[in-house]
Design an enzyme around this catalytic site. Structure first.
Site, PDB file in Angstrom:
ATOM      1  N   LYS A 126       0.853  24.895  -4.863  1.00 39.75           N
ATOM      2  CA  LYS A 126      -0.348  24.232  -4.349  1.00 39.75           C
ATOM      3  C   LYS A 126      -0.093  22.730  -4.336  1.00 39.75           C
ATOM      4  O   LYS A 126      -0.554  21.982  -5.187  1.00 39.75           O
ATOM      5  CB  LYS A 126      -1.562  24.592  -5.205  1.00 39.75           C
ATOM      6  N   ASP A 167      -3.377  37.230 -14.478  1.00 40.50           N
ATOM      7  CA  ASP A 167      -4.256  36.446 -13.611  1.00 40.50           C
ATOM      8  C   ASP A 167      -5.714  36.561 -14.016  1.00 40.50           C
ATOM      9  O   ASP A 167      -6.261  37.664 -14.095  1.00 40.50           O
ATOM     10  CB  ASP A 167      -4.085  36.900 -12.160  1.00 40.50           C
ATOM     11  N   LYS A 196       2.031  39.385  -5.388  1.00 40.17           N
ATOM     12  CA  LYS A 196       0.603  39.223  -5.613  1.00 40.17           C
ATOM     13  C   LYS A 196      -0.148  40.419  -5.043  1.00 40.17           C
ATOM     14  O   LYS A 196       0.457  41.352  -4.517  1.00 40.17           O
ATOM     15  CB  LYS A 196       0.126  37.902  -5.008  1.00 40.17           C
ATOM     16  N   ARG A 219       0.814  -1.210   0.000  1.00 36.25           N
ATOM     17  CA  ARG A 219       0.000   0.000   0.000  1.00 36.25           C
ATOM     18  C   ARG A 219       0.850   1.263   0.000  1.00 36.25           C
ATOM     19  O   ARG A 219       0.551   2.228  -0.701  1.00 36.25           O
ATOM     20  CB  ARG A 219      -0.957  -0.025   1.197  1.00 36.25           C
ATOM     21  N   GLU A 259       2.041  39.774 -10.353  1.00 33.34           N
ATOM     22  CA  GLU A 259       0.712  39.391 -10.821  1.00 33.34           C
ATOM     23  C   GLU A 259      -0.080  40.629 -11.231  1.00 33.34           C
ATOM     24  O   GLU A 259      -0.143  41.608 -10.480  1.00 33.34           O
ATOM     25  CB  GLU A 259      -0.009  38.652  -9.693  1.00 33.34           C
TER      26      GLU A 259
END
Length: 277
Positions: A132, A214, A164, A97, A193
């Site tokens: 992410k 963006d 950002k 597993r 961004e």
């Protein structure tokens, strides 16, 4: 990730599964019983995590024999035999597993990346990942993106500067944010961004290394391409899917960032079947 870091992750995952105290295997399989096993693809895809799975079996029992017919980055079709294993039956089943979890998850990322790369064939646009990622597995997941034919964005917060909207708000403006980053670390690449064409124009004058467009439509991205000199790398992200990725790529941008290839990729279906020696 170096050998010792990977070894630590493998040991942690085996310990998490209590692989050395597999009650079912102990109850049903003799201590010295030998067996053979095949890892088989149950769906088409692109492999990643084979090297990690190999090390899982090695950590579990160094005497397990492994013959790998497919490797990281290889394409597979349903029913392909990826690996043949032989050794102590208990050890094979107890490691199964953990090994498959790594392979299925990372092959899912590689497969998702490969689909995007295929969709952009014939353009000069690359697919890149984001941060992410699953906590603790970023290096492995970014390697899976490479195995799928994509490229890596920054590894962490210290490997590049990505300005950002919150950074812009704190600094006062796009220009002020870029200037502050250039002052802090002149040798580190800077990306900013932009959400509107006016912001793109301001960014161009401040001269970052990369401009990120963006949540713009392909039409707006095409307009931005006309405003940005080729000396500045141009990237797009936000609401970009397999269905519309090529439309973005054909605007002439350099790359597309897709978070979904790491945070939402479905696992590739693989299985391991054993037989007695």
């Amino acid at each position: 990730m170096n050998h010792f870091e990977l070894q630590s992750i493998i040991e942690q995952t085996l310990a998490e599964d209590m692989a050395y105290n597999d009650l079912t295997a102990r109850a049903t399989i003799g201590e010295s019983q030998q067996g053979k096993a095949n890892i088989v693809a149950k769906a088409d895809g692109t492999l990643s995590g084979c090297n990690i799975a190999k090390q899982v079996f090695e950590v579990m029992d160094k005497s397990i024999s492994q013959t790998w017919h497919k490797h990281d980055g290889d394409k597979v079709q349903a029913a392909d035999i990826i690996c043949e294993l032989s050794g102590n039956m208990r050890m094979l089943l107890s490691a199964e597993r953990t090994a498959l979890n790594f392979m299925q998850h990372l092959s899912g990322i590689a497969s998702a990346t490969s689909l995007f790369v295929t969709a952009l064939e014939g353009t000069d646009c690359d697919i890149v990942d984001t941060r992410k990622t699953t906590p603790g597995l970023r290096v492995l997941e970014k390697q899976a993106v490479l195995d799928g034919g994509g490229k890596n964005h920054r590894l962490n917060l210290a490997s590049g500067m990505l300005i950002k909207e919150n950074h812009i708000l704190a600094a006062g403006s796009i220009t002020d944010a870029i200037t502050a980053c250039q002052k802090l670390s002149p040798d580190t690449w800077i990306e900013v961004e932009c959400e509107t064409l006016d912001e793109v124009i301001e960014a161009v004058h401040a001269c970052p290394d990369i401009i990120l467009l963006d949540n713009m439509t392909p039409e707006t991205v095409s307009q931005a391409r006309e405003l940005v000199p080729t000396s500045i790398l141009l990237e797009a992200s936000g609401n970009i899917t397999l269905d519309n990725a090529r439309a973005y790529a054909e605007t002439g941008i350099n790359r597309i960032a897709v978070g979904a290839i790491t945070h939402s990729a479905p696992s590739l279906d693989l299985s391991m079947r054993v037989s007695q020696s």
